[in-house]
Design an enzyme around this catalytic site. Sequence first.
Site, PDB file in Angstrom:
ATOM      1  N   ARG A 285       0.841  -1.207   0.000  1.00  0.00           N
ATOM      2  CA  ARG A 285       0.000   0.000   0.000  1.00  0.00           C
ATOM      3  C   ARG A 285       0.877   1.258   0.000  1.00  0.00           C
ATOM      4  O   ARG A 285       0.612   2.226  -0.706  1.00  0.00           O
ATOM      5  CB  ARG A 285      -0.885  -0.013   1.248  1.00  0.00           C
ATOM      6  CG  ARG A 285      -1.847   1.146   1.343  1.00  0.00           C
ATOM      7  CD  ARG A 285      -2.665   1.075   2.622  1.00  0.00           C
ATOM      8  NE  ARG A 285      -3.446  -0.146   2.712  1.00  0.00           N
ATOM      9  CZ  ARG A 285      -4.592  -0.351   2.070  1.00  0.00           C
ATOM     10  NH1 ARG A 285      -5.102   0.587   1.316  1.00  0.00           N
ATOM     11  NH2 ARG A 285      -5.234  -1.487   2.192  1.00  0.00           N
TER      12      ARG A 285
ATOM     13  N   ILE B 142      -8.108   2.686   1.479  1.00  0.00           N
ATOM     14  CA  ILE B 142      -7.637   3.311   2.721  1.00  0.00           C
ATOM     15  C   ILE B 142      -6.241   3.871   2.434  1.00  0.00           C
ATOM     16  O   ILE B 142      -5.393   3.179   1.870  1.00  0.00           O
ATOM     17  CB  ILE B 142      -7.532   2.256   3.858  1.00  0.00           C
ATOM     18  CG1 ILE B 142      -8.868   1.547   4.065  1.00  0.00           C
ATOM     19  CG2 ILE B 142      -6.991   2.881   5.138  1.00  0.00           C
ATOM     20  CD1 ILE B 142      -9.885   2.275   4.873  1.00  0.00           C
TER      21      ILE B 142
ATOM     22  N   ASN C 101     -12.189  14.857   1.846  1.00  0.00           N
ATOM     23  CA  ASN C 101     -13.055  13.750   1.433  1.00  0.00           C
ATOM     24  C   ASN C 101     -14.509  14.181   1.569  1.00  0.00           C
ATOM     25  O   ASN C 101     -14.830  15.090   2.343  1.00  0.00           O
ATOM     26  CB  ASN C 101     -12.789  12.542   2.341  1.00  0.00           C
ATOM     27  CG  ASN C 101     -13.586  11.324   1.925  1.00  0.00           C
ATOM     28  OD1 ASN C 101     -13.722  11.022   0.726  1.00  0.00           O
ATOM     29  ND2 ASN C 101     -14.140  10.617   2.885  1.00  0.00           N
TER      30      ASN C 101
ATOM     31  N   HIS D  56     -18.271  12.454   2.422  1.00  0.00           N
ATOM     32  CA  HIS D  56     -18.832  11.224   2.994  1.00  0.00           C
ATOM     33  C   HIS D  56     -20.351  11.345   3.046  1.00  0.00           C
ATOM     34  O   HIS D  56     -20.867  12.393   3.457  1.00  0.00           O
ATOM     35  CB  HIS D  56     -18.264  11.016   4.403  1.00  0.00           C
ATOM     36  CG  HIS D  56     -18.732   9.747   5.032  1.00  0.00           C
ATOM     37  ND1 HIS D  56     -18.176   8.517   4.736  1.00  0.00           N
ATOM     38  CD2 HIS D  56     -19.727   9.499   5.918  1.00  0.00           C
ATOM     39  CE1 HIS D  56     -18.803   7.575   5.422  1.00  0.00           C
ATOM     40  NE2 HIS D  56     -19.748   8.141   6.138  1.00  0.00           N
TER      41      HIS D  56
ATOM     42  N   ASP E 268     -12.810   8.452   8.389  1.00  0.00           N
ATOM     43  CA  ASP E 268     -13.918   9.423   8.352  1.00  0.00           C
ATOM     44  C   ASP E 268     -13.945  10.300   9.606  1.00  0.00           C
ATOM     45  O   ASP E 268     -15.011  10.772  10.027  1.00  0.00           O
ATOM     46  CB  ASP E 268     -15.273   8.706   8.174  1.00  0.00           C
ATOM     47  CG  ASP E 268     -15.325   7.908   6.876  1.00  0.00           C
ATOM     48  OD1 ASP E 268     -14.756   8.377   5.866  1.00  0.00           O
ATOM     49  OD2 ASP E 268     -15.919   6.816   6.864  1.00  0.00           O
TER      50      ASP E 268
HETATM   51  C1  GRF Z   1     -20.289   9.574  -2.966  1.00  0.00           C
HETATM   52  O1  GRF Z   1     -21.564   9.275  -2.446  1.00  0.00           O
HETATM   53  C2  GRF Z   1     -19.357   9.949  -1.850  1.00  0.00           C
HETATM   54  O2  GRF Z   1     -19.975  10.512  -0.735  1.00  0.00           O
HETATM   55  C3  GRF Z   1     -18.748   8.626  -1.455  1.00  0.00           C
HETATM   56  O3  GRF Z   1     -18.629   7.914  -2.654  1.00  0.00           O
HETATM   57  C4  GRF Z   1     -19.622   8.362  -3.589  1.00  0.00           C
HETATM   58  C5  GRF Z   1     -18.912   8.680  -4.868  1.00  0.00           C
HETATM   59  O4  GRF Z   1     -19.797   8.911  -5.924  1.00  0.00           O
HETATM   60  N1  GRF Z   1     -17.490   8.835  -0.754  1.00  0.00           N
HETATM   61  P1  GRF Z   1     -19.252   9.398  -7.352  1.00  0.00           P
HETATM   62  O5  GRF Z   1     -18.263   8.361  -7.852  1.00  0.00           O
HETATM   63  O6  GRF Z   1     -18.633  10.746  -7.179  1.00  0.00           O
HETATM   64  O7  GRF Z   1     -20.471   9.433  -8.225  1.00  0.00           O
END
Ligand code: GRF
Length: 206
Positions: free
Chosen positions: A68, A95, A110, A112, A148
């Site tokens: 990784r 990760i 990020n 979430h 997260d």
């Molecule tokens: C989103 O819902 C984001 O919150 C999560 O992964 C999804 C990615 O969607 N981390 P996309 O590939 O941008 O359509």
Amino acid sequence: MKKARIAVLASGKGSNLKAILDAAGSGQCPVEVALVASDKADAGALKIAEAAGVETVLALNPKEFPSRSAFDSACGDSIDAAGCDWIVLAGYMRILSGEFIARFRDRIINIHPSLLPAFVGAHAVSDALAYGVRFTGVTVHLVDEILDGGSILAQAVVEIRDDDCEESLHQRIHAVEHQIYPATLARMVQDGFSLNGRIVVWGRHA
Ligand code: GRF
């Protein structure tokens, strides 16, 4: 206003990448997407990046790296070579190694699909439905060593309807993500922020 150069890492369909590219293109978000990288050769995000003419588009195969750390180190070298200020995770399903997080400390963000700290992990939308909360949402946060768990830059609420299934709820969450992610990036570039412990303090202070 000088544009920030960003790298976007994505494993999936790339709708958040598309929203950022669109906002950058229309002048709503002062960023230039300089690099898009994926750990999945068939990620929709790579096609979106190519169609948009992103300078550097990389498909990195994890199987070709011994660890990784080695994968992340190669990815980080490309990000530095492209002169990126920020690393934007948009549905990136790997990760990150501790070395990568330390190398780009407070420069990785990020998105979430829940109101953190509720429902961490890869199943946030179905976990919120299964728990029976009436409201969930979206969080944009800095990435640190805790999954997260980094400092929160922005949040928005999405109401859960009685007849929601995972797909219908995720669709409304996505619509909110497509607004909040470019808007948060714009605020980061325009206003700047500092950290007071884990609290984000917006603005540039002397
Ligand atoms: C989103 O819902 C984001 O919150 C999560 O992964 C999804 C990615 O969607 N981390 P996309 O590939 O941008 O359509």
